[in-house]
Scaffold this active site. Structure first.
Site, short mmCIF file in Angstrom:
data_model
loop_
_atom_site.label_atom_id
_atom_site.label_comp_id
_atom_site.label_asym_id
_atom_site.label_seq_id
_atom_site.Cartn_x
_atom_site.Cartn_y
_atom_site.Cartn_z
N CYS A 72 19.02 77.40 36.82
CA CYS A 72 18.47 76.05 36.57
C CYS A 72 18.37 75.25 37.84
O CYS A 72 19.36 75.03 38.54
CB CYS A 72 19.34 75.33 35.55
SG CYS A 72 18.78 73.63 35.23
N ARG A 75 20.02 70.98 37.92
CA ARG A 75 21.44 70.76 37.71
C ARG A 75 22.02 69.49 38.31
O ARG A 75 23.17 69.14 38.04
CB ARG A 75 22.24 71.97 38.20
CG ARG A 75 22.11 73.17 37.28
CD ARG A 75 22.93 74.34 37.80
NE ARG A 75 22.21 75.18 38.74
CZ ARG A 75 22.78 76.08 39.53
NH1 ARG A 75 24.09 76.22 39.52
NH2 ARG A 75 22.05 76.83 40.35
N TRP A 243 14.29 67.96 30.73
CA TRP A 243 12.85 67.71 30.66
C TRP A 243 12.16 68.83 31.41
O TRP A 243 12.79 69.61 32.11
CB TRP A 243 12.50 66.34 31.25
CG TRP A 243 13.12 66.09 32.59
CD1 TRP A 243 12.69 66.56 33.79
CD2 TRP A 243 14.31 65.33 32.85
NE1 TRP A 243 13.53 66.14 34.79
CE2 TRP A 243 14.54 65.37 34.25
CE3 TRP A 243 15.20 64.59 32.05
CZ2 TRP A 243 15.61 64.75 34.87
CZ3 TRP A 243 16.27 63.96 32.67
CH2 TRP A 243 16.47 64.03 34.06
N GLU A 248 6.53 75.02 34.84
CA GLU A 248 6.90 75.85 33.68
C GLU A 248 5.74 75.94 32.71
O GLU A 248 5.47 76.99 32.12
CB GLU A 248 8.11 75.25 32.94
CG GLU A 248 9.38 75.17 33.76
CD GLU A 248 10.52 74.63 32.91
OE1 GLU A 248 10.73 73.40 32.91
OE2 GLU A 248 11.17 75.44 32.22
N1 ARG Z 1 10.47 77.67 30.68
C1 ARG Z 1 10.65 77.29 29.32
C2 ARG Z 1 9.33 76.81 28.74
O1 ARG Z 1 8.35 76.77 29.43
C3 ARG Z 1 11.68 76.17 29.18
C4 ARG Z 1 13.07 76.48 29.73
C5 ARG Z 1 13.92 75.25 29.92
N2 ARG Z 1 13.29 74.31 30.81
C6 ARG Z 1 13.79 73.11 31.16
N3 ARG Z 1 13.08 72.36 31.94
N4 ARG Z 1 14.96 72.69 30.69
O2 ARG Z 1 9.24 76.43 27.61
#
Ligand code: ARG
Length: 369
Positions: A72, A75, A243, A248
């Protein structure tokens, strides 16, 4: 990260409890309570083969687990994790209501709050609660004659839900139902109430045609399939969220060839020639997708971070941990953003990937068992 659930062993439980209690109370500056609390736990384990965490142990332990999450990048904010105690919820209906409360609290109208809801842990080796979903909000995926509709990552879980009588509308963005397993037996399915699902339509700050791609994503990623391991106690249902970092969604969920696979469509919209790698059309499409996601979340007042800022925040986390006299562990391959990785300091460092507890661990997905 992959670790089998430890066998029930009261001796090992006491040992893990002691390690955790010493560290937890030392960090909380409550060293004077350690011996008394350990005596209490020892009696409890001797009498019942189990022990219960106090509210403070639960809250600080969950925060430590986030702090120890090697993959992560977010953090820096570990101490601000909101911990919702749902250990008194036993029936699937009760758990469902807890999950709804989590979504409402964490979403907070877009001003997302990092939140974890902690349900009953395993007791003497027996699982009490398990959420079968990967995330509380996730889009279904369907195999069709013209390829996959929706999120290919969800094919198996969608198939399971359908085998249990659930039918989606078969759009690219059908929110999957919650599948909640308790001591009552087979998992029960519940629809996520629509008003608890905040979603963002993706448009581009400069290109009107971007709307025609029809892209959207949900605001809050609540990972719900991991096990929180805390002082020897295994919390098999402890959904948590932060968030999003825009990459991602934009550089993975929308871009990966085995996910929504949108790079060629975006490149076409941009008028790029997609036949020559050396024109870097994928790179250009990735940047514009990221700009669109960041722009759209910001437009709707939904909290999101770009990868440059996230990396800087991770740097601040590393400095703060050093000042606190703790080593930062990390998994570099996951910490690196999927674009422009060498622009971040993470690229130019190495990280120790050893696993500290408390931590979150993967669990085998029950619908594949
Ligand atoms: N990578 C995952 C997604 O695209 C989410 C994982 C957690 N991500 C976070 N920013 N807490 O759905």
């Amino acid at each position: 990260m992959h670790a089998p659930v430890p066998d029930h062993d009261p001796g090992k439980l006491l040992e893990d409890a002691e390690t955790f209690i010493r560290q937890c109370y030392t960090e909380l500056d409550r060293e004077d309570e350690i011996e008394g609390r350990l005596a209490e736990i020892e009696t409890e384990i001797a009498q019942t083969g189990h022990y219960d965490h106090t509210d403070d142990e639960l809250a600080h332990g969950a925060r430590m687990a986030w702090r120890n999450s090697n993959r992560c990048i977010g953090r820096l904010f570990w101490e601000s994790l909101h911990v919702l105690d749902a250990r008194d919820r036993s029936s699937a209906q009760d758990v469902y209501e807890g999950l709804c409360e989590h979504l409402e609290y964490a979403t907070n109208g877009g001003d997302i709050r990092p939140t974890i809801t902690i349900f009953k842990p395993m007791v003497r080796g027996e699982r009490q609660v398990r959420i079968w979903n990967y995330q509380l909000i996730r889009y279904a995926g369907y195999e069709t004659d013209d390829g996959v509709v929706g999120d290919p990552d969800s094919l198996e879980f969608t198939e399971y839900c359908r085998s249990r009588g659930w039918e989606g509308e078969r759009t690219d963005y059908d929110v999957l139902p919650l599948a909640i397993e308790t001591r009552e037996g087979e998992p029960q399915l519940f629809e996520v109430p629509e008003d608890l699902v905040l979603e963002v339509r993706i448009s581009h700050p400069d290109h009107v045609w971007f709307d025609d791609l029809g892209l959207q994503w949900y605001a809050v990623p609540v990972v719900s399939n991991m096990r929180l391991s805390l002082g020897g106690i295994q919390y098999t249902a402890a959904p948590f969220n932060g968030w999003y970092m825009a990459t991602e969604i934009a550089a993975r969920n929308f871009a990966d060839g085995d996910r929504y696979d949108k790079l060629s469509e975006v490149a076409d919209g941009l008028g790029l020639d997609t036949t020559r790698n050396r024109d870097l059309w994928k790179d250009e499409a990735l940047v514009e997708l990221n700009r669109a996601v960041l722009h759209s979340f910001e437009r709707d007042g939904v909290k999101i971070v770009d990868h440059h800022t996230a990396a800087e925040q991770f740097g601040a986390f590393e400095r703060r941990e050093e000042a606190a006299g703790r080593d930062v562990t990390g998994d570099r391959s996951w910490l690196l953003p999927p674009m422009s990785s060498a622009t971040t300091h993470i690229f130019h460092k190495t990280y120790d990937n050893r696993i500290e507890t408390p931590n979150f661990f993967y669990q085998a997905s029950p619908y594949e068992e």
